[in-house]
Design an enzyme around this catalytic site. Structure first.
Site, PDB file in Angstrom:
ATOM      1  N   ASN A   1       0.870  -1.171   0.000  1.00  0.00           N
ATOM      2  CA  ASN A   1       0.000   0.000   0.000  1.00  0.00           C
ATOM      3  C   ASN A   1       0.909   1.224   0.000  1.00  0.00           C
ATOM      4  O   ASN A   1       1.476   1.583   1.034  1.00  0.00           O
ATOM      5  CB  ASN A   1      -0.884  -0.043   1.254  1.00  0.00           C
ATOM      6  CG  ASN A   1      -1.722   1.205   1.420  1.00  0.00           C
ATOM      7  OD1 ASN A   1      -1.797   2.037   0.524  1.00  0.00           O
ATOM      8  ND2 ASN A   1      -2.359   1.344   2.581  1.00  0.00           N
ATOM      9  N   TRP A   2       1.045   1.845  -1.169  1.00  0.00           N
ATOM     10  CA  TRP A   2       1.995   2.966  -1.288  1.00  0.00           C
ATOM     11  C   TRP A   2       1.438   4.237  -0.672  1.00  0.00           C
ATOM     12  O   TRP A   2       2.145   5.233  -0.563  1.00  0.00           O
ATOM     13  CB  TRP A   2       2.351   3.208  -2.759  1.00  0.00           C
ATOM     14  CG  TRP A   2       3.123   2.093  -3.406  1.00  0.00           C
ATOM     15  CD1 TRP A   2       3.416   0.852  -2.869  1.00  0.00           C
ATOM     16  CD2 TRP A   2       3.719   2.094  -4.703  1.00  0.00           C
ATOM     17  NE1 TRP A   2       4.142   0.102  -3.757  1.00  0.00           N
ATOM     18  CE2 TRP A   2       4.343   0.837  -4.900  1.00  0.00           C
ATOM     19  CE3 TRP A   2       3.785   3.035  -5.734  1.00  0.00           C
ATOM     20  CZ2 TRP A   2       5.023   0.510  -6.081  1.00  0.00           C
ATOM     21  CZ3 TRP A   2       4.454   2.706  -6.912  1.00  0.00           C
ATOM     22  CH2 TRP A   2       5.073   1.464  -7.075  1.00  0.00           C
ATOM     23  N   LYS A   3       0.168   4.244  -0.319  1.00  0.00           N
ATOM     24  CA  LYS A   3      -0.491   5.423   0.254  1.00  0.00           C
ATOM     25  C   LYS A   3      -0.238   6.644  -0.659  1.00  0.00           C
ATOM     26  O   LYS A   3      -0.150   6.475  -1.868  1.00  0.00           O
ATOM     27  CB  LYS A   3      -0.018   5.642   1.698  1.00  0.00           C
ATOM     28  CG  LYS A   3      -0.202   4.365   2.540  1.00  0.00           C
ATOM     29  CD  LYS A   3      -0.048   4.586   4.002  1.00  0.00           C
ATOM     30  CE  LYS A   3      -0.241   3.247   4.739  1.00  0.00           C
ATOM     31  NZ  LYS A   3      -0.158   3.376   6.180  1.00  0.00           N
TER      32      LYS A   3
ATOM     33  N   HIS B   1      -9.512   1.184   4.494  1.00  0.00           N
ATOM     34  CA  HIS B   1      -8.298   1.374   5.299  1.00  0.00           C
ATOM     35  C   HIS B   1      -8.612   2.340   6.448  1.00  0.00           C
ATOM     36  O   HIS B   1      -9.402   3.281   6.283  1.00  0.00           O
ATOM     37  CB  HIS B   1      -7.179   1.936   4.409  1.00  0.00           C
ATOM     38  CG  HIS B   1      -5.851   1.904   5.088  1.00  0.00           C
ATOM     39  ND1 HIS B   1      -5.480   2.848   6.008  1.00  0.00           N
ATOM     40  CD2 HIS B   1      -4.825   1.034   5.005  1.00  0.00           C
ATOM     41  CE1 HIS B   1      -4.261   2.553   6.461  1.00  0.00           C
ATOM     42  NE2 HIS B   1      -3.840   1.460   5.868  1.00  0.00           N
TER      43      HIS B   1
ATOM     44  N   GLU C   1      -7.049   4.743   7.590  1.00  0.00           N
ATOM     45  CA  GLU C   1      -6.798   6.155   7.270  1.00  0.00           C
ATOM     46  C   GLU C   1      -7.975   6.751   6.500  1.00  0.00           C
ATOM     47  O   GLU C   1      -8.308   7.925   6.664  1.00  0.00           O
ATOM     48  CB  GLU C   1      -5.485   6.285   6.478  1.00  0.00           C
ATOM     49  CG  GLU C   1      -4.291   6.023   7.382  1.00  0.00           C
ATOM     50  CD  GLU C   1      -3.063   5.491   6.670  1.00  0.00           C
ATOM     51  OE1 GLU C   1      -2.993   5.550   5.425  1.00  0.00           O
ATOM     52  OE2 GLU C   1      -2.166   4.989   7.384  1.00  0.00           O
TER      53      GLU C   1
ATOM     54  N   GLU D   1      -5.540  -4.891  10.469  1.00  0.00           N
ATOM     55  CA  GLU D   1      -4.522  -3.880  10.742  1.00  0.00           C
ATOM     56  C   GLU D   1      -4.890  -3.110  12.003  1.00  0.00           C
ATOM     57  O   GLU D   1      -5.685  -2.161  11.934  1.00  0.00           O
ATOM     58  CB  GLU D   1      -4.434  -2.883   9.579  1.00  0.00           C
ATOM     59  CG  GLU D   1      -4.089  -3.505   8.251  1.00  0.00           C
ATOM     60  CD  GLU D   1      -3.494  -2.480   7.300  1.00  0.00           C
ATOM     61  OE1 GLU D   1      -2.388  -2.699   6.846  1.00  0.00           O
ATOM     62  OE2 GLU D   1      -4.134  -1.447   7.055  1.00  0.00           O
TER      63      GLU D   1
ATOM     64  N   GLY E   1       2.326   2.253  10.897  1.00  0.00           N
ATOM     65  CA  GLY E   1       3.316   3.322  10.745  1.00  0.00           C
ATOM     66  C   GLY E   1       3.957   3.747  12.053  1.00  0.00           C
ATOM     67  O   GLY E   1       4.610   4.785  12.116  1.00  0.00           O
TER      68      GLY E   1
ATOM     69  N   SER F   1       3.267  -2.122  10.512  1.00  0.00           N
ATOM     70  CA  SER F   1       4.708  -2.143  10.776  1.00  0.00           C
ATOM     71  C   SER F   1       5.354  -3.500  10.503  1.00  0.00           C
ATOM     72  O   SER F   1       6.322  -3.868  11.164  1.00  0.00           O
ATOM     73  CB  SER F   1       5.008  -1.672  12.210  1.00  0.00           C
ATOM     74  OG  SER F   1       4.549  -0.343  12.391  1.00  0.00           O
TER      75      SER F   1
ATOM     76  N   GLY G   1       2.841  -1.059   4.392  1.00  0.00           N
ATOM     77  CA  GLY G   1       2.916   0.359   4.059  1.00  0.00           C
ATOM     78  C   GLY G   1       4.366   0.781   3.846  1.00  0.00           C
ATOM     79  O   GLY G   1       4.927   0.629   2.768  1.00  0.00           O
TER      80      GLY G   1
HETATM   81  P1  PGA Z   1       2.740   0.250   7.768  1.00  0.00           P
HETATM   82  O1  PGA Z   1       1.308   0.477   7.064  1.00  0.00           O
HETATM   83  O2  PGA Z   1       3.304  -1.045   7.198  1.00  0.00           O
HETATM   84  O3  PGA Z   1       3.548   1.457   7.364  1.00  0.00           O
HETATM   85  O4  PGA Z   1       2.519   0.161   9.223  1.00  0.00           O
HETATM   86  C1  PGA Z   1       0.439  -0.600   6.836  1.00  0.00           C
HETATM   87  C2  PGA Z   1      -0.848  -0.106   6.224  1.00  0.00           C
HETATM   88  O5  PGA Z   1      -1.317   0.972   6.610  1.00  0.00           O
HETATM   89  O6  PGA Z   1      -1.423  -0.758   5.337  1.00  0.00           O
END
Ligand code: PGA
Length: 255
Positions: free
Chosen positions: A10-12, A99, A101, A171, A177, A217, A238
């Site tokens: 997931n490149w966000k 997600h 976010e 998640e 993150g 993470s 991420g």
């Molecule tokens: P992260 O993000 O690996 O940077 O914790 C995972 C995600 O939000 O899909």
């Protein structure tokens, strides 16, 4: 039942188009046949999908393309939105939905997640449905009921075959993150509960074929803790997906 492990990046909101082309080329060059039994998916921002799709098809890559969101209508006056048909035509096989976010910053709800799940399935795109609790919910001991209710709402109205082919990503919000991960056992317990919920709603065989990923993470340094967990079929990545070497190393851990 052997499930094919999946590592999805997931490149966000990272990577301009030229950066996305270069990262997808690096990932494609890093791929070797030891990864043939793992499914790799990369999910760049909308604006990069076409260019990344071109890189992957030029390389005849086995790596699949995914988006990070979608709108549920087919077309019309929805300024700024992207339809499932648009994703399909550009070559997306997967799309991340719900997600945390998007739930937090863009008011995504269980109901809109369900609308998106149906819209994607109607277009032949597999949703990667995200779920997970915040720290207060975890500390209150409410993780399992909270996550199960997210899953029940997301899967409302699906049939058994659709459920069997889904990907669900657990998640925990407090692990995204932050460098903190759930312990592998705690993550596996939630992933098992997700699988059981699908078993209760549909059938044991749907529960056994559904893939459940852990996200939060996950990195090359900690992935070996998650690989042996019986209910974790891979990762939604991420930060560590933004560098070709670490993304490939994560996939190799599940090979
Ligand atoms: P992260 O993000 O690996 O940077 O914790 C995972 C995600 O939000 O899909």
């Amino acid at each position: 039942m052997t499930r094919i492990p999946m590592i999805a990046g997931n490149w966000k909101m990272n990577k301009t188009t030229s950066e996305a082309v270069s990262l997808s080329q690096d990932i494609s060059y890093g791929y070797d046949s030891s990864l043939d039994d793992v499914e790799l998916v990369i999910c760049p921002p909308f604006i990069d999908l076409k260019s990344v799709s071109t890189v992957l098809s030029f390389d005849k890559s086995r790596i699949a393309l995914g988006a990070q969101d979608v709108f549920w209508e087919r077309s019309g006056a929805f300024t700024g939105e992207i339809s499932p048909g648009m994703l399909k035509e550009v070559g997306c096989r997967y799309c991340i939905i719900g997600h945390s976010e998007r739930r937090e910053h863009f008011f995504e709800t269980n109901e809109t997640v369900n609308l998106k799940v149906h819209a994607l399935l109607n277009e032949g795109i597999t949703p990667i449905i995200c779920c997970g609790e915040d720290l207060a919910t975890r500390e209150a001991g409410e993780t399992l009921p909270f996550v199960i209710s997210q899953i029940k709402a997301a899967l409302e109205g699906l049939n058994e075959k659709q459920a069997a082919d889904l990907v669900i990503a657990y998640e925990p919000i407090w692990a995204i993150g932050t460098g903190r991960t759930a312990t592998p056992e705690a993550a596996d317990e939630v992933c098992a509960a997700i699988r059981q919920t699908v078993g209760d709603l549909f059938s044991d065989s749907a529960a056994q074929s559904l893939r459940v990923l852990y996200g939060g993470s996950m990195k090359p340094e900690n992935v070996s803790l998650f690989v042996p967990m019986p209910n974790i079929d891979g990762g939604l990545i991420g930060g560590a997906a933004l560098e070709a070497r670490s993304f490939i190393d994560l996939a190799k851990a599940f090979a």
